[in-house]
Design a protein around this motif. Sequence first.
Motif, mmCIF file in Angstrom:
data_model
loop_
_atom_site.group_PDB
_atom_site.id
_atom_site.type_symbol
_atom_site.label_atom_id
_atom_site.label_comp_id
_atom_site.label_asym_id
_atom_site.label_seq_id
_atom_site.Cartn_x
_atom_site.Cartn_y
_atom_site.Cartn_z
ATOM 1 N N ALA A 17 11.469 -20.502 11.480
ATOM 2 C CA ALA A 17 12.166 -22.136 11.827
ATOM 3 C C ALA A 17 13.042 -21.816 9.816
ATOM 4 N N LYS A 18 13.916 -22.216 10.675
ATOM 5 C CA LYS A 18 15.156 -22.236 9.010
ATOM 6 C C LYS A 18 14.374 -23.980 8.292
ATOM 7 N N GLY A 25 23.030 -23.073 12.228
ATOM 8 C CA GLY A 25 23.565 -21.438 12.247
ATOM 9 C C GLY A 25 22.707 -19.981 12.860
ATOM 10 N N ALA A 26 22.978 -19.230 13.020
ATOM 11 C CA ALA A 26 22.624 -17.664 12.881
ATOM 12 C C ALA A 26 21.312 -17.216 12.760
ATOM 13 N N PHE A 27 21.325 -17.100 13.710
ATOM 14 C CA PHE A 27 19.438 -16.435 13.515
ATOM 15 C C PHE A 27 19.775 -14.682 13.706
ATOM 16 N N HIS A 28 19.008 -14.144 12.369
ATOM 17 C CA HIS A 28 19.246 -12.370 12.346
ATOM 18 C C HIS A 28 18.043 -11.936 13.238
ATOM 19 N N LYS A 29 18.128 -10.713 13.900
ATOM 20 C CA LYS A 29 16.853 -10.200 14.950
ATOM 21 C C LYS A 29 15.281 -10.066 14.750
ATOM 22 N N ASP A 30 15.393 -10.027 12.522
ATOM 23 C CA ASP A 30 14.258 -10.146 11.957
ATOM 24 C C ASP A 30 13.585 -11.230 12.098
ATOM 25 N N GLU A 31 14.643 -12.348 11.959
ATOM 26 C CA GLU A 31 13.786 -13.196 12.184
ATOM 27 C C GLU A 31 13.086 -14.145 13.942
ATOM 28 N N THR A 71 26.343 -31.039 26.276
ATOM 29 C CA THR A 71 26.703 -30.505 25.303
ATOM 30 C C THR A 71 27.478 -31.448 24.424
ATOM 31 N N GLU A 72 27.238 -31.388 22.670
ATOM 32 C CA GLU A 72 28.498 -31.767 22.092
ATOM 33 C C GLU A 72 29.337 -31.167 21.734
ATOM 34 N N ASP A 73 30.601 -31.190 21.403
ATOM 35 C CA ASP A 73 31.348 -29.937 20.934
ATOM 36 C C ASP A 73 31.263 -29.001 19.932
ATOM 37 N N PHE A 74 30.793 -27.871 19.373
ATOM 38 C CA PHE A 74 30.664 -27.582 18.082
ATOM 39 C C PHE A 74 31.825 -25.959 18.328
ATOM 40 N N GLY A 75 32.004 -25.463 17.128
ATOM 41 C CA GLY A 75 32.079 -24.222 16.486
ATOM 42 C C GLY A 75 33.689 -24.023 16.691
ATOM 43 N N PRO A 76 33.727 -22.874 16.403
ATOM 44 C CA PRO A 76 33.528 -21.594 16.469
ATOM 45 C C PRO A 76 32.615 -20.738 16.193
ATOM 46 N N PHE A 77 31.655 -19.731 16.365
ATOM 47 C CA PHE A 77 30.897 -19.780 15.559
ATOM 48 C C PHE A 77 31.333 -17.636 15.787
ATOM 49 N N ILE A 78 31.098 -16.988 14.482
ATOM 50 C CA ILE A 78 31.469 -16.024 14.981
ATOM 51 C C ILE A 78 29.892 -15.270 13.666
ATOM 52 N N LEU A 79 29.459 -14.568 15.541
ATOM 53 C CA LEU A 79 28.244 -14.060 14.938
ATOM 54 C C LEU A 79 28.191 -12.636 14.669
ATOM 55 N N GLY A 80 27.740 -12.300 13.192
ATOM 56 C CA GLY A 80 27.607 -10.973 13.105
ATOM 57 C C GLY A 80 26.781 -9.650 13.642
ATOM 58 N N GLU A 81 26.933 -8.501 13.201
ATOM 59 C CA GLU A 81 26.289 -7.486 13.657
ATOM 60 C C GLU A 81 24.906 -7.674 13.990
ATOM 61 N N ASP A 82 23.960 -8.943 13.677
ATOM 62 C CA ASP A 82 23.051 -8.671 13.951
ATOM 63 C C ASP A 82 22.779 -10.165 14.358
ATOM 64 N N GLU A 83 23.803 -10.851 14.400
ATOM 65 C CA GLU A 83 23.092 -12.269 14.672
ATOM 66 C C GLU A 83 22.822 -13.134 15.696
ATOM 67 N N ARG A 122 16.186 -20.468 23.267
ATOM 68 C CA ARG A 122 17.157 -20.265 24.138
ATOM 69 C C ARG A 122 18.084 -18.524 23.290
ATOM 70 N N VAL A 123 18.746 -17.611 23.780
ATOM 71 C CA VAL A 123 19.469 -16.838 23.752
ATOM 72 C C VAL A 123 20.395 -17.094 23.935
ATOM 73 N N ILE A 124 21.624 -17.166 23.567
ATOM 74 C CA ILE A 124 22.879 -17.818 23.714
ATOM 75 C C ILE A 124 24.170 -17.294 23.867
ATOM 76 N N GLY A 125 24.450 -17.403 22.237
ATOM 77 C CA GLY A 125 24.924 -16.233 21.632
ATOM 78 C C GLY A 125 24.863 -14.900 21.449
ATOM 79 N N MET A 126 25.537 -13.172 21.710
ATOM 80 C CA MET A 126 24.271 -12.201 21.183
ATOM 81 C C MET A 126 25.677 -11.348 19.905
#
Length: 184
Positions: free
Chosen positions: A75-76, A160-166, A130-142, A86-90
Motif C-alpha cells: 500500500a502507498k 499513481g503507478a506501481f513499480h514492479k518491485d512493489e 469509471t470516472e474520467d482520469f489521465g492520461p497517465f504515462i507509465l515508465g519502464e517499470d511501472e 488488477r493490472v490495467i496498464g503495462m
Amino acid sequence: MEEERFDIKKEVFDFVKLLVFWFVVFLVVTRFIVNPIQVIGNSMYPTLKDKERGFSSIISRNFDIHRFDIVVVEAKDNSNDHWVKRVIGMPNETIECRDDVIYINGEPLEQDFLDEEYVASEVATYGRFTEDFGPFILGEDEYFLMGDNRQHSTDSRVVGAFHKDEITSVGIFIYYPFDEFGIK
C-alpha cells in the motif's frame, strides 16, 4: 523382553524439533513461495469479496506480469498494508479514461472480466462505472493498477503507478469461504 522407559526429556526435545522444523517450513513457504492473504474491503468486488482468504504466488512476480492479472502490492499510504488490485496498464503505455471507456495508447480496452450486471447497477447509481482520469504515462517499470469496484477503490488513479518491485505476489487462489474456492 525389555520395556522401553518413557523419557520425558527425549519426548520434549523431539516435540521442540518438530515445532522448529514446521516453523522453518512455514517461513520458507510464506517468504519465497506463497503469500497468505485476506481480502479486506470491497475494492475488488464482485471478483473478490471482503474477508475471503487465500494464497498469492510470490514466485510468479519474478516472471512476466500480464494485463488483467490480479496482484498484491504494498500500500502507498504508509500503513504497511497490502492491496489487492488488477493490472490495467503495462510499462511504457499511456492510459486514460473518457466517458466510461479506458484507453491504452489511444485504443479502447475490452474488460471482459467485469461482471456486466454489477457494472450496470453501478452505472444506474453513479451515472458511470469509471470516472474520467489521465492520461497517465507509465515508465519502464511501472504498472497501472485498479480495483474491479471502480467507485469504491483507491488505486493508481489516486496514488499513481506501481513499480514492479512493489508487487509482492501475483494471482489469487481462494480457499475460504469454501463456496468461492478456486483461482481468481
